[in-house]
Write a protein that holds these residues in place. Sequence first.
Motif, PDB file in Angstrom:
ATOM      1  N   TRP A  74      26.535  52.628  25.452  1.00 28.42           N
ATOM      2  CA  TRP A  74      25.981  51.423  26.066  1.00 28.42           C
ATOM      3  C   TRP A  74      25.638  50.389  24.994  1.00 28.42           C
ATOM      4  O   TRP A  74      25.933  49.197  25.131  1.00 28.42           O
ATOM      5  CB  TRP A  74      24.746  51.826  26.862  1.00 28.42           C
ATOM      6  CG  TRP A  74      24.083  50.768  27.676  1.00 28.42           C
ATOM      7  CD1 TRP A  74      24.634  49.619  28.177  1.00 28.42           C
ATOM      8  CD2 TRP A  74      22.714  50.777  28.105  1.00 28.42           C
ATOM      9  NE1 TRP A  74      23.691  48.916  28.887  1.00 28.42           N
ATOM     10  CE2 TRP A  74      22.508  49.592  28.866  1.00 28.42           C
ATOM     11  CE3 TRP A  74      21.651  51.665  27.926  1.00 28.42           C
ATOM     12  CZ2 TRP A  74      21.264  49.289  29.441  1.00 28.42           C
ATOM     13  CZ3 TRP A  74      20.427  51.360  28.506  1.00 28.42           C
ATOM     14  CH2 TRP A  74      20.235  50.196  29.246  1.00 28.42           C
ATOM     15  N   GLY A  75      25.045  50.853  23.903  1.00 28.44           N
ATOM     16  CA  GLY A  75      24.662  49.949  22.822  1.00 28.44           C
ATOM     17  C   GLY A  75      25.836  49.315  22.130  1.00 28.44           C
ATOM     18  O   GLY A  75      25.810  48.119  21.788  1.00 28.44           O
ATOM     19  N   LEU A  76      26.895  50.082  21.891  1.00 29.77           N
ATOM     20  CA  LEU A  76      28.062  49.530  21.219  1.00 29.77           C
ATOM     21  C   LEU A  76      28.865  48.625  22.135  1.00 29.77           C
ATOM     22  O   LEU A  76      29.459  47.640  21.681  1.00 29.77           O
ATOM     23  CB  LEU A  76      28.946  50.646  20.657  1.00 29.77           C
ATOM     24  CG  LEU A  76      28.698  50.969  19.175  1.00 29.77           C
ATOM     25  CD1 LEU A  76      27.298  51.524  18.969  1.00 29.77           C
ATOM     26  CD2 LEU A  76      29.729  51.976  18.664  1.00 29.77           C
ATOM     27  N   GLU A  77      28.904  48.944  23.409  1.00 35.12           N
ATOM     28  CA  GLU A  77      29.758  48.189  24.326  1.00 35.12           C
ATOM     29  C   GLU A  77      29.144  46.868  24.779  1.00 35.12           C
ATOM     30  O   GLU A  77      29.865  45.887  24.964  1.00 35.12           O
ATOM     31  CB  GLU A  77      30.109  49.047  25.545  1.00 35.12           C
ATOM     32  CG  GLU A  77      30.981  50.252  25.223  1.00 35.12           C
ATOM     33  CD  GLU A  77      32.337  49.871  24.670  1.00 35.12           C
ATOM     34  OE1 GLU A  77      32.817  48.757  24.951  1.00 35.12           O
ATOM     35  OE2 GLU A  77      32.923  50.682  23.939  1.00 35.12           O
ATOM     36  N   SER A  78      27.832  46.826  24.999  1.00 32.23           N
ATOM     37  CA  SER A  78      27.245  45.581  25.518  1.00 32.23           C
ATOM     38  C   SER A  78      25.855  45.294  24.971  1.00 32.23           C
ATOM     39  O   SER A  78      25.109  44.519  25.563  1.00 32.23           O
ATOM     40  CB  SER A  78      27.189  45.612  27.052  1.00 32.23           C
ATOM     41  OG  SER A  78      26.199  46.534  27.495  1.00 32.23           O
ATOM     42  N   PHE A  79      25.515  45.900  23.838  1.00 27.63           N
ATOM     43  CA  PHE A  79      24.189  45.698  23.251  1.00 27.63           C
ATOM     44  C   PHE A  79      23.108  46.017  24.280  1.00 27.63           C
ATOM     45  O   PHE A  79      22.189  45.260  24.501  1.00 27.63           O
ATOM     46  CB  PHE A  79      24.043  44.276  22.719  1.00 27.63           C
ATOM     47  CG  PHE A  79      23.195  44.187  21.476  1.00 27.63           C
ATOM     48  CD1 PHE A  79      23.628  44.743  20.286  1.00 27.63           C
ATOM     49  CD2 PHE A  79      21.976  43.544  21.490  1.00 27.63           C
ATOM     50  CE1 PHE A  79      22.856  44.654  19.127  1.00 27.63           C
ATOM     51  CE2 PHE A  79      21.186  43.450  20.352  1.00 27.63           C
ATOM     52  CZ  PHE A  79      21.633  44.021  19.162  1.00 27.63           C
ATOM     53  N   PHE A  80      23.276  47.178  24.912  1.00 26.45           N
ATOM     54  CA  PHE A  80      22.334  47.668  25.917  1.00 26.45           C
ATOM     55  C   PHE A  80      22.197  46.696  27.089  1.00 26.45           C
ATOM     56  O   PHE A  80      21.117  46.451  27.600  1.00 26.45           O
ATOM     57  CB  PHE A  80      20.971  47.973  25.283  1.00 26.45           C
ATOM     58  CG  PHE A  80      21.092  48.888  24.096  1.00 26.45           C
ATOM     59  CD1 PHE A  80      21.322  50.248  24.256  1.00 26.45           C
ATOM     60  CD2 PHE A  80      21.025  48.376  22.799  1.00 26.45           C
ATOM     61  CE1 PHE A  80      21.476  51.083  23.159  1.00 26.45           C
ATOM     62  CE2 PHE A  80      21.163  49.206  21.700  1.00 26.45           C
ATOM     63  CZ  PHE A  80      21.393  50.565  21.887  1.00 26.45           C
ATOM     64  N   GLY A  81      23.343  46.172  27.507  1.00 26.36           N
ATOM     65  CA  GLY A  81      23.398  45.320  28.685  1.00 26.36           C
ATOM     66  C   GLY A  81      23.185  43.850  28.437  1.00 26.36           C
ATOM     67  O   GLY A  81      23.331  43.039  29.369  1.00 26.36           O
TER      68      GLY A  81
END
Length: 381
Positions: free
Chosen positions: A141-148
Amino acid sequence: MQLSRRTFAMGLGALTLSACSGAPAMRSSANIGGALPADLLPTPNAGYDAWVSSFRGRAVGQGISQSTLNNAFRGTGYLPGCVKRDRNQTEFKRSLEDYLAIAASDERISKGRAAFARHRGTLQTLEGRYGVNAEIICAIWGLESFFGERRGDVPVISATSTLAFDGRRGAFFEKQLIAALRIVQNGDISASRMTGSWAGAMGHTQFIPTSYQAFAVDFTGDGRRDIWSEDPTDALASTAAYLQRNGWTRGVKWGGEVGNGAPQGSIIQPQPGGPRFAVTSNFRAIKRYNNSDAYAIGVGHLADRIGGAGPLRSSFPPDANGLTKDDRVALQQRLTARGFDTGGTDGVIGPNSEKAISAYQASKGLPATGKPSQELLRALG
């Protein structure tokens, strides 16, 4: 990166890791907290309009209703910025050290720990259901969207239809467009709310439409597999389901740095002279999400840091310019202190740092090469 999940286009959400070749490049959302760039707004294009008219017949032949097509294409259009970005993707040759400096930055670790604390119950429930470590789910989640925080605001129907029309990867993007229309037709989300990256990767953990169809789950039980909402539950569950169905083994670590309590496994050393890692079958499962050693190490290391582990113990060798990370950080700090803002002091020499170096060199009557060096570091005192 595997086209079965998403396109070449997106990587650290921010980071912008895309897209990922060996040592992946970083990728970023098209819009972070503001209006979309002008080239990502619909632009008149007669060729695109003709293509859409032709596509409608093919879509109906694959079970897409006329009402779905009418609703989905209302207000959409050709986005020249998607084509520009698709054609101009640079295969950055970032070192693993640079990649990890961004993927597991102090800010990302801090935000990750806070996000984990907020969603601990959900993440631990998902671990119990799917067997995937809660910290691994959080790290992706953190790598894909900076935790949303950076999910992307580009309309997916416009993006995928533009890239299908463009033709460079036309068959792939037409397949994504059909899948996106099926998602709308199924009622998971309206076309107007279906947004993502310029290449159609969507939601908190950046699923392309075909992967959404194959792996997304309605974990909240509200009848919709909603990976777009502020509540990340369905997106996190979908990521756990993806990993489970792609070979994740319950109770097995991803791996770790050799000599730092790493499990038994295959030994890899992605950067010559840098740390070595013992990696397991679950490391390979992470690579099914994004087929890059650097990405998988980034996920695993960020997960470990979110869980309370310390930094890597082994050091990386000096770079091609003879600078260590500490040297590069010092260079950025000294330039910024003199009014040549490098845009951060993470030790990663990117476009902002190169621009600052060039400006400093020009101010001293030197050739504006933009290249860091020990001589430049000494000159900055």
